[in-house]
Design a protein around this motif. Structure first.
Motif, PDB file in Angstrom:
ATOM      1  N   VAL A 123    -103.853 -18.935  72.476  1.00  0.00           N
ATOM      2  CA  VAL A 123    -104.460 -17.798  73.168  1.00  0.00           C
ATOM      3  C   VAL A 123    -105.015 -16.817  72.151  1.00  0.00           C
ATOM      4  O   VAL A 123    -104.633 -16.828  70.975  1.00  0.00           O
ATOM      5  N   THR A 124    -105.903 -15.965  72.606  1.00  0.00           N
ATOM      6  CA  THR A 124    -106.457 -14.912  71.766  1.00  0.00           C
ATOM      7  C   THR A 124    -105.507 -13.717  71.758  1.00  0.00           C
ATOM      8  O   THR A 124    -104.557 -13.655  72.534  1.00  0.00           O
ATOM      9  N   ARG A 125    -105.790 -12.753  70.894  1.00  0.00           N
ATOM     10  CA  ARG A 125    -104.977 -11.528  70.845  1.00  0.00           C
ATOM     11  C   ARG A 125    -105.048 -10.806  72.190  1.00  0.00           C
ATOM     12  O   ARG A 125    -104.047 -10.251  72.653  1.00  0.00           O
ATOM     13  N   GLU A 126    -106.229 -10.821  72.823  1.00  0.00           N
ATOM     14  CA  GLU A 126    -106.384 -10.138  74.105  1.00  0.00           C
ATOM     15  C   GLU A 126    -105.596 -10.845  75.207  1.00  0.00           C
ATOM     16  O   GLU A 126    -105.115 -10.209  76.144  1.00  0.00           O
ATOM     17  N   GLU A 127    -105.466 -12.169  75.118  1.00  0.00           N
ATOM     18  CA  GLU A 127    -104.735 -12.928  76.138  1.00  0.00           C
ATOM     19  C   GLU A 127    -103.230 -12.892  75.930  1.00  0.00           C
ATOM     20  O   GLU A 127    -102.461 -13.226  76.840  1.00  0.00           O
ATOM     21  N   LEU A 128    -102.806 -12.480  74.745  1.00  0.00           N
ATOM     22  CA  LEU A 128    -101.379 -12.513  74.418  1.00  0.00           C
ATOM     23  C   LEU A 128    -100.572 -11.543  75.286  1.00  0.00           C
ATOM     24  O   LEU A 128     -99.486 -11.892  75.763  1.00  0.00           O
ATOM     25  N   GLU A 129    -101.084 -10.344  75.490  1.00  0.00           N
ATOM     26  CA  GLU A 129    -100.342  -9.345  76.270  1.00  0.00           C
ATOM     27  C   GLU A 129    -100.134  -9.770  77.722  1.00  0.00           C
ATOM     28  O   GLU A 129     -99.011  -9.658  78.240  1.00  0.00           O
TER      29      GLU A 129
END
Length: 241
Positions: free
Chosen positions: A116-122
């Protein structure tokens, strides 16, 4: 199972004061508002707390239940099957209990790791994550950096994210993780030997069938046994204190 108008044991009031609007809940869960409303009309989500101006407010229990529903869907379960699954769960499960259920369900998958991307991690973690939190999750082995993204096991990430609020040092958490890994591997080794002996004379297809049927049962049995044993240990500890 609750409906939009029914009384549910897992409302925001039971977990945390209703702090999320439906838009915020959807964003935290990584789904659309339409999906949240659809699950609610199907009775898969308990009703929100109605706050000022008749605005529905949601809590951690709703977020945890959404994550479990999404995991069950990833496993290929229909909405009818998901409803039956949720109906069989105790009505007073806490958000942490629901996260444990999700981890068990995720373990059914042969390989649940995603990049996942950093944005999808949260959204995967179900909470905001600053860089310090990401580093801590990485140190615990729950997040692995992969170029500009991250490799995660969604079933464990949300559960692991709860550890960010545990009043223990990172060293203690890592030590606990090592203990769990050591004993889990020992149990897996002994159980695989037991199953191997039980199907020694059978064809490979029978072995695959046994593995597919036994894995979720074994994981649930281990989880239940561990929870009860830990509860008993904590009770003895409190008595000694």
């Amino acid at each position: 199972m609750t409906t939009e108008t029914g009384e549910g044991a897992d409302t925001a009031e039971d977990t945390e004061e209703g702090v999320l609007t439906v838009d915020e809940l959807a964003a935290r869960a990584g789904v659309t508002v339409r999906t949240v409303r659809f699950y609610s009309t199907k009775g898969l989500l308990p009703p929100p707390v109605i706050g000022p101006r008749r605005v529905g407010r949601y809590g951690r229990g709703h977020l945890a239940r959404l994550a479990l529903i999404e995991e069950l869907q990833r496993q290929g379960m229909t909405l009818a099957a998901i409803e039956r699954y949720l109906r069989q769960l105790p009505p007073d499960l806490s958000p942490r209990d629901l996260a444990l259920q999700r981890a068990v369900v995720a373990s059914w998958a042969p390989d649940a790791v995603e990049t996942v991307t950093r944005e999808e991690l949260e959204p995967r973690a179900g909470r905001p994550l600053d860089e310090a939190a990401v580093e801590r999750l990485t140190a615990m082995g729950l997040v692995e950096r992969d170029g500009d993204g991250f490799r995660v096991d969604p079933g464990l990430l949300r559960l692991g994210a709860e550890l960010l609020d545990v009043p223990l040092s990172q060293e203690s958490i890592l030590a606990a993780r090592n203990v769990l890994i050591e004993h889990a591997r020992a149990a897996a080794h002994e159980l695989s030997g037991l199953f191997r002996d039980a199907v020694a004379e059978r064809d490979p297809q029978a072995v695959k069938s046994l593995s597919a049927h036994m894995q979720p049962l074994v994981v649930q049995a281990l989880l239940t046994t561990f929870q009860r044993s830990l509860r008993d240990e904590l009770r003895e500890w409190l008595k000694e204190g």
